[in-house]
Design a protein around this motif. Structure first.
Motif, PDB file in Angstrom:
ATOM      1  N   UNK A  12      -6.106  11.343  -8.851  1.00  0.00           N
ATOM      2  CA  UNK A  12      -6.374  10.314  -9.859  1.00  0.00           C
ATOM      3  C   UNK A  12      -6.967   9.062  -9.213  1.00  0.00           C
ATOM      4  N   UNK A  13      -6.556   8.783  -7.990  1.00  0.00           N
ATOM      5  CA  UNK A  13      -7.148   7.635  -7.294  1.00  0.00           C
ATOM      6  C   UNK A  13      -8.606   7.888  -6.930  1.00  0.00           C
ATOM      7  N   UNK A  53      -1.520   4.991   2.823  1.00  0.00           N
ATOM      8  CA  UNK A  53      -0.079   4.857   3.005  1.00  0.00           C
ATOM      9  C   UNK A  53       0.713   5.575   1.931  1.00  0.00           C
ATOM     10  N   UNK A  54       0.233   5.444   0.669  1.00  0.00           N
ATOM     11  CA  UNK A  54       1.081   6.003  -0.388  1.00  0.00           C
ATOM     12  C   UNK A  54       1.082   7.518  -0.408  1.00  0.00           C
ATOM     13  N   UNK A  95      -7.260   4.922 -16.841  1.00  0.00           N
ATOM     14  CA  UNK A  95      -6.847   5.594 -15.611  1.00  0.00           C
ATOM     15  C   UNK A  95      -6.220   4.604 -14.634  1.00  0.00           C
ATOM     16  N   UNK A 129       4.071  -0.442 -13.364  1.00  0.00           N
ATOM     17  CA  UNK A 129       3.239   0.043 -12.273  1.00  0.00           C
ATOM     18  C   UNK A 129       3.441  -0.854 -11.056  1.00  0.00           C
ATOM     19  N   UNK A 188      10.264   1.064  -2.689  1.00  0.00           N
ATOM     20  CA  UNK A 188       9.980   2.049  -1.640  1.00  0.00           C
ATOM     21  C   UNK A 188      11.277   2.502  -0.985  1.00  0.00           C
ATOM     22  N   UNK A 203       0.814  -1.217   0.000  1.00  0.00           N
ATOM     23  CA  UNK A 203       0.000   0.000   0.000  1.00  0.00           C
ATOM     24  C   UNK A 203       0.847   1.267   0.000  1.00  0.00           C
ATOM     25  N   UNK A 204       2.152   1.134   0.041  1.00  0.00           N
ATOM     26  CA  UNK A 204       2.948   2.347   0.185  1.00  0.00           C
ATOM     27  C   UNK A 204       3.324   2.967  -1.152  1.00  0.00           C
ATOM     28  N   UNK A 205       2.989   2.317  -2.260  1.00  0.00           N
ATOM     29  CA  UNK A 205       3.224   2.930  -3.570  1.00  0.00           C
ATOM     30  C   UNK A 205       1.883   3.242  -4.206  1.00  0.00           C
ATOM     31  N   UNK A 206       1.821   4.358  -4.871  1.00  0.00           N
ATOM     32  CA  UNK A 206       0.577   4.797  -5.505  1.00  0.00           C
ATOM     33  C   UNK A 206       0.246   3.874  -6.684  1.00  0.00           C
ATOM     34  N   UNK A 207      -0.922   3.216  -6.635  1.00  0.00           N
ATOM     35  CA  UNK A 207      -1.210   2.186  -7.636  1.00  0.00           C
ATOM     36  C   UNK A 207      -1.424   2.715  -9.051  1.00  0.00           C
ATOM     37  N   UNK A 208      -1.762   3.984  -9.212  1.00  0.00           N
ATOM     38  CA  UNK A 208      -2.122   4.439 -10.550  1.00  0.00           C
ATOM     39  C   UNK A 208      -1.040   5.299 -11.210  1.00  0.00           C
ATOM     40  N   UNK A 209       0.161   5.327 -10.622  1.00  0.00           N
ATOM     41  CA  UNK A 209       1.250   6.009 -11.285  1.00  0.00           C
ATOM     42  C   UNK A 209       2.411   5.047 -11.468  1.00  0.00           C
ATOM     43  N   UNK A 249      -4.141   1.463 -14.124  1.00  0.00           N
ATOM     44  CA  UNK A 249      -3.265   0.522 -14.830  1.00  0.00           C
ATOM     45  C   UNK A 249      -3.496  -0.922 -14.405  1.00  0.00           C
ATOM     46  N   UNK A 250      -4.110  -1.117 -13.226  1.00  0.00           N
ATOM     47  CA  UNK A 250      -4.259  -2.483 -12.729  1.00  0.00           C
ATOM     48  C   UNK A 250      -5.193  -3.312 -13.586  1.00  0.00           C
ATOM     49  N   UNK A 285       1.678  -2.721  -9.286  1.00  0.00           N
ATOM     50  CA  UNK A 285       1.105  -4.069  -9.229  1.00  0.00           C
ATOM     51  C   UNK A 285       1.898  -5.066 -10.047  1.00  0.00           C
ATOM     52  N   UNK A 340       3.521   8.286   2.270  1.00  0.00           N
ATOM     53  CA  UNK A 340       4.845   8.053   1.705  1.00  0.00           C
ATOM     54  C   UNK A 340       5.240   9.239   0.828  1.00  0.00           C
TER      55      UNK A 340
END
Lengths: 328, 304, 298
Positions: free
Chosen positions: B224-225, B202-203, B298, A157, A170, A106-112, B300-301, A159, B206
């Motif tokens: 964006x999230x 968290x992110x 938007x 990304x 991280x 959870x510590x990295x932004x999933x959409x960048x 990527x997952x 994921x 961070x």
């Protein structure tokens, strides 16, 4: 090591949190030091205030009910608590003090993309002139945490990375601007054992190469033994014992530390059951006036109704327990 | 990506077929359109002949197949009232409705996004209160009433803006606001709660810990999230606009599809109603497909 | 099926709020509840409460403004319309239609949607797939378009309005109840009842219905506002309630052409709609927070 001025010096740090149920002193008069190239282990159960202590150093308390900080936090002799939010963001966070948090998922932004996130710190702290250069530095960062073909992975990304790999990313992000102090909040708790070892040795190597001071938050004493130079044990918002790793392991002074150590199962040892400490930590809403461990302590005395000062029982080994009063 | 598109298109086609079936069945509920198409005193033979010509003597499922095969060729029959092919009429009026819906959508997004984000960032402040009031009242007012009140204030009393017709771009302002007002409420809420959740993540912590400027943190990394849940329901609200257009166009005499269909309902102009409703549904289904596809851009997952 | 609110599996709510009846009294939205009660009283009391005959024509008294404006009098509190009918009395009469439509529409769409949602969620497989598909197809036709095409086929009036609303809203219940059932089905006690050989109806009544009751109550309350707005829109278009029956939407349609010189004709019924819907939504939000804290939107 102790002769030179400490990298980080925390004195009497108190953190108030405004919860719906009332005001809580999540950190209550904590003092410690971290030197260059040194790793301090901050140990305690969850809720003991370890994480809050570190978030207080970065002044990153929860946005809602975020509290008041008292005491003093000096980094290289500069007081952090008198800095504005703006100064903290521009000159301290990421540049001098960095943090790796617990859950790499959870510590990295999933959409960048990882490159976008990793190149950010270089740009924010004006260490590079162009985005392209920032991405180059980001690739170097990935290489430093032993990730292969970093240029390609930058476009991926989060994921698309495994848990261990994410924690490396991280770590690279935290180390981007070569901070003086790295706060690692249980960096391996969420990872497989083999990956834990890799991350730990990675941190060790980086420290050897850069001399970064590390605060390692953990509840796992076996990790402390491998990585830390000194240990501070926290209980219910206070540090109850500090000392060199060796001293803490060989001659733990506080009954709580002793109990923690006994709770570690040792290989080859035959025990019917793991020792657990009976009882619960006190509520921080209304903490006892005296020793906070007293209610669970097997060696409780009447004097425990007053808070024990620190008694030095060895070289830099300080114990907050009345049992050590006569050894002074 | 290709698979997503193919699957989406397949679903869209099933939905369109289903919609055509529903429309067909419902419009057959009323029985015989023939009586409307001929004079009341028409002889029985003329009625029977027309029935045969229209295929109304066939079993219902064959009638549907006939309806469908004609519809695919763009043939919904001639409008009883306008004496022109129904589909042609509908397609002539469609751009005005889509234009209005887009203007309304732009209005709702331009209002709800900043309001939602600021409400989350400054939670509990006056801007949060304003957001709350807007959200609560917006969902409690029919769009046509918002339109009437806007006409009363801006056209009748202040005489600032035109109330009827579509001659100039200025004409779109009042109808777009009345149509766009309703979804503002839900969108503000979704953006706000999404931002609140993301800002505590968290992110984002961070990001703060590496010194990301607050502005970037909010408008780039958190936003964006928080946009993801909004994009998911955007299709629903766009449909709401197409739906609301039927009423709002009537209020503002907007020369679009909605008003045409409403008028056709009163004239019992079945071909126009059928064509109009089916075309509206197709526009809605396709816009939903677009939303699904943009979602995967938007996030990527879910890219494949 | 994309906008079903998700229930997060958080169990530790840290706040210790007062519980039981005290909590109910403390946080209850008294003003909205009062407004709803007034609407209900107006609907039941009807003509005996209204100061004038809501349909009583008096062309000599046409376009009287509300009492606080020059030319107005307390005889017609909120003024009169183009035919001299008392606006206040007509608003009271309109409450009746709103309440009747809401009552039937909610009961019927709720029952239909819930049954289909339970069946879909409980049996799964092709039953589920079919119901979900039908719901999706229905939702691909914008609701007012569907209403329009139904109105061509049926004669306008109160019954048609209810049918149209039921046809439009059953999916709303079906979707949410289905996802609720899907998660309930995984719980141990339901699985156990199944293994123990309870019949499907027994499981519905004993184990599933009590658990979805709260959700149903919240959904129904939140639907009130939407139903009233829907009815008003249909009546405004002339496809809903027909004169001489009185409805707020119909009042607005009548007053529309006189907008330039009788502003009260379009503001007053609109405010009645606004207040009723706002109150219903506020009560619905409150119920949701009270009964289902996990679904609360901060």
């Amino acid at each position: 090591m102790t002769e030179q001025a400490p990298l980080l010096s925390v004195k009497n740090l108190t953190t108030h949190l405004h919860l719906r149920r009332g005001v809580v002193r999540a950190v209550d008069g904590v003092s410690f030091e971290v030197h260059e190239g040194e790793t301090l282990g901050l140990v305690g159960e969850s809720g003991s205030g370890k994480t809050m202590t570190c978030l207080s150093i970065l002044q990153l308390l929860p946005r809602h009910g975020g509290g008041k900080l008292d005491g003093s936090i000096k980094l290289d002799g500069t007081e952090l608590l008198s800095m504005s939010e703006n100064e903290m963001a521009r000159n301290v966070r990421g540049q001098k003090v960095a943090m790796i948090s617990q859950d790499p998922m959870t510590s990295l932004n999933p959409v960048f993309s990882v490159g976008d996130q990793l190149s950010g710190p270089f740009l924010y702290h004006k260490l590079v002139r162009s985005v392209r250069e920032a991405w180059k530095r980001a690739a170097d960062g990935l290489r430093n945490v032993r990730i292969h073909s970093p240029e390609q992975r930058l476009t991926n990304y989060p994921h698309q990375f495994s848990g261990g790999m994410r924690q490396r990313v991280a770590t690279a992000m935290a180390l981007a601007c070569s901070p003086r102090l790295l706060i690692a909040d249980e960096p391996t708790t969420a990872l497989d054992v083999t990956v834990q070892v890799q991350i730990m040795s990675l941190l060790k190597n980086i420290q050897r190469d850069t001399g970064v001071g590390i605060i390692l938050i953990t509840h796992d004493l076996s990790i402390v033994a491998g990585l830390c130079h000194r240990v501070a044990v926290m209980y219910a918002g206070r540090i109850i014992e500090t000392g060199k790793v060796r001293d803490i392991y060989r001659t733990p002074g506080h009954p709580y530390t002793q109990a923690l150590l006994e709770a570690i199962p040792h290989l080859g040892e035959k025990r019917e059951q793991l020792t657990a400490i009976p009882g619960q930590p006190p509520s921080l809403l209304d903490p006892p006036k005296g020793c906070r461990f007293a209610a669970r302590c097997p060696k409780r005395m009447s004097v425990c109704d007053d808070y024990p000062p620190g008694f030095e029982v060895g070289d830099g080994h300080v114990v907050h327990c009345w049992l050590k009063a006569d050894q002074r | 990506m290709q698979r997503v598109v193919v699957k989406g298109l397949g679903n869209a086609i099933i939905s369109i077929l289903g919609a055509s079936l529903i429309i067909f069945v419902i419009s057959r509920l009323s029985g015989d359109p023939v009586s409307l198409m001929l004079p009341i005193d028409a002889p029985k033979s003329a009625i029977d002949e027309l029935r045969r010509n229209l295929g109304l003597d066939l079993p219902i499922w064959r009638q549907y197949v006939l309806f469908l095969s004609h519809a695919v060729q763009g043939d919904f029959g001639n409008s009883y009232r306008w004496q022109m092919p129904a589909l042609q009429l509908v397609l002539e009026r469609l751009p005005a409705t889509i234009g209005l819906a887009i203007a309304a959508f732009a209005f709702s997004v331009l209002l709800s996004v900043p309001l939602g984000v600021m409400s989350a960032v400054y939670r509990g402040s006056w801007i949060d209160q304003i957001g709350r009031v807007v959200a609560m009242t917006g969902q409690a007012m029919p769009s046509f009433w918002v339109g009437l009140v806007l006409i009363l204030i801006f056209a009748v009393n202040l005489n600032w803006l035109p109330a009827f017709g579509a001659e100039t771009p200025v004409h779109v302002i009042l109808p777009a606001i009345s149509l766009g007002w309703y979804p503002v409420a839900a969108q503000t809420r979704i953006i706000r709660s999404g931002m609140l959740e993301v800002l505590d993540s968290d992110y984002i912590r961070m990001g703060r810990a590496v010194g990301t400027p607050e502005r970037l943190l909010i408008w780039k990394y958190a936003f964006r999230n928080a946009l993801l849940p909004l994009v998911t329901i955007m299709g629903v609200y766009f449909a709401g606009m197409l739906s609301g257009a039927f009423v709002v166009e009537t209020v503002f005499a907007w020369p679009g599809l909605g008003r045409t269909v409403v008028e056709a309902v009163f004239a019992r102009d079945y071909p126009v109603v059928q064509a109009g409703v089916l075309v509206t549904s197709i526009v809605f289904i396709l816009s939903n497909l677009l939303v699904d596809l943009s979602y995967s851009l938007i996030d990527p997952r879910i890219r494949l | 099926m994309s906008v079903v609110p998700t229930v997060t599996a958080q169990s530790n709510s840290a706040d210790a709020r007062p519980s039981g009846p005290r909590r109910l009294l403390l946080g209850a939205p008294w003003i909205p509840l009062t407004v709803l009660a007034l609407v209900l009283v107006a609907a039941i009391g009807g003509d005996s409460l209204s100061p004038r005959d809501p349909s009583g024509l008096d062309l000599g008294a046409a376009f009287h403004p509300p009492f606080w404006r020059a030319g107005g009098s307390t005889e017609h509190l909120l003024g009169t319309d183009n035919l001299g009918r008392d606006v206040f009395s007509r608003i009271i009469a309109g409450a009746r239609v709103s309440v009747i439509v809401s009552f039937y529409a909610i009961i019927l769409s709720g029952t239909l949607g819930t049954l289909l949602g339970i069946v879909a969620g409980y049996f799964g497989g092709w039953v589920d797939a079919t119901i979900v598909r039908i719901a999706e197809i229905k939702m691909s036709i914008p609701s007012l378009a569907l209403a329009l095409i139904l109105s061509v086929s049926l004669d306008p009036g109160l019954t048609t309005v209810v049918i149209v609303i039921v046809f439009t809203y059953w999916t709303w219940y079906a979707r949410i109840i289905r996802s609720e059932i899907l998660s309930l089905k995984e719980r141990d006690y339901v699985a156990f009842a199944k293994v123990a050989g309870c019949s499907a109806p027994t499981i519905f009544v004993r184990h599933l219905l009590p658990n979805i009751f709260n959700t149903l109550l919240v959904l129904a309350t939140l639907q009130i506002g939407q139903v009233i707005i829907f009815e008003a829109s249909l009546s405004f278009l002339g496809l809903g309630i027909q004169s001489p029956d009185v409805s707020w939407g119909l009042m607005l349609a009548d007053a529309r052409q006189y907008i330039t010189y009788a502003w009260w004709g379009i503001t007053m019924p609109g405010i009645a709609i606004l207040l009723t819907c706002l109150s219903a939504n506020l009560v619905g939000d409150w119920l949701r927070d009270l009964l289902d804290p996990q679904r609360r939107q901060l």
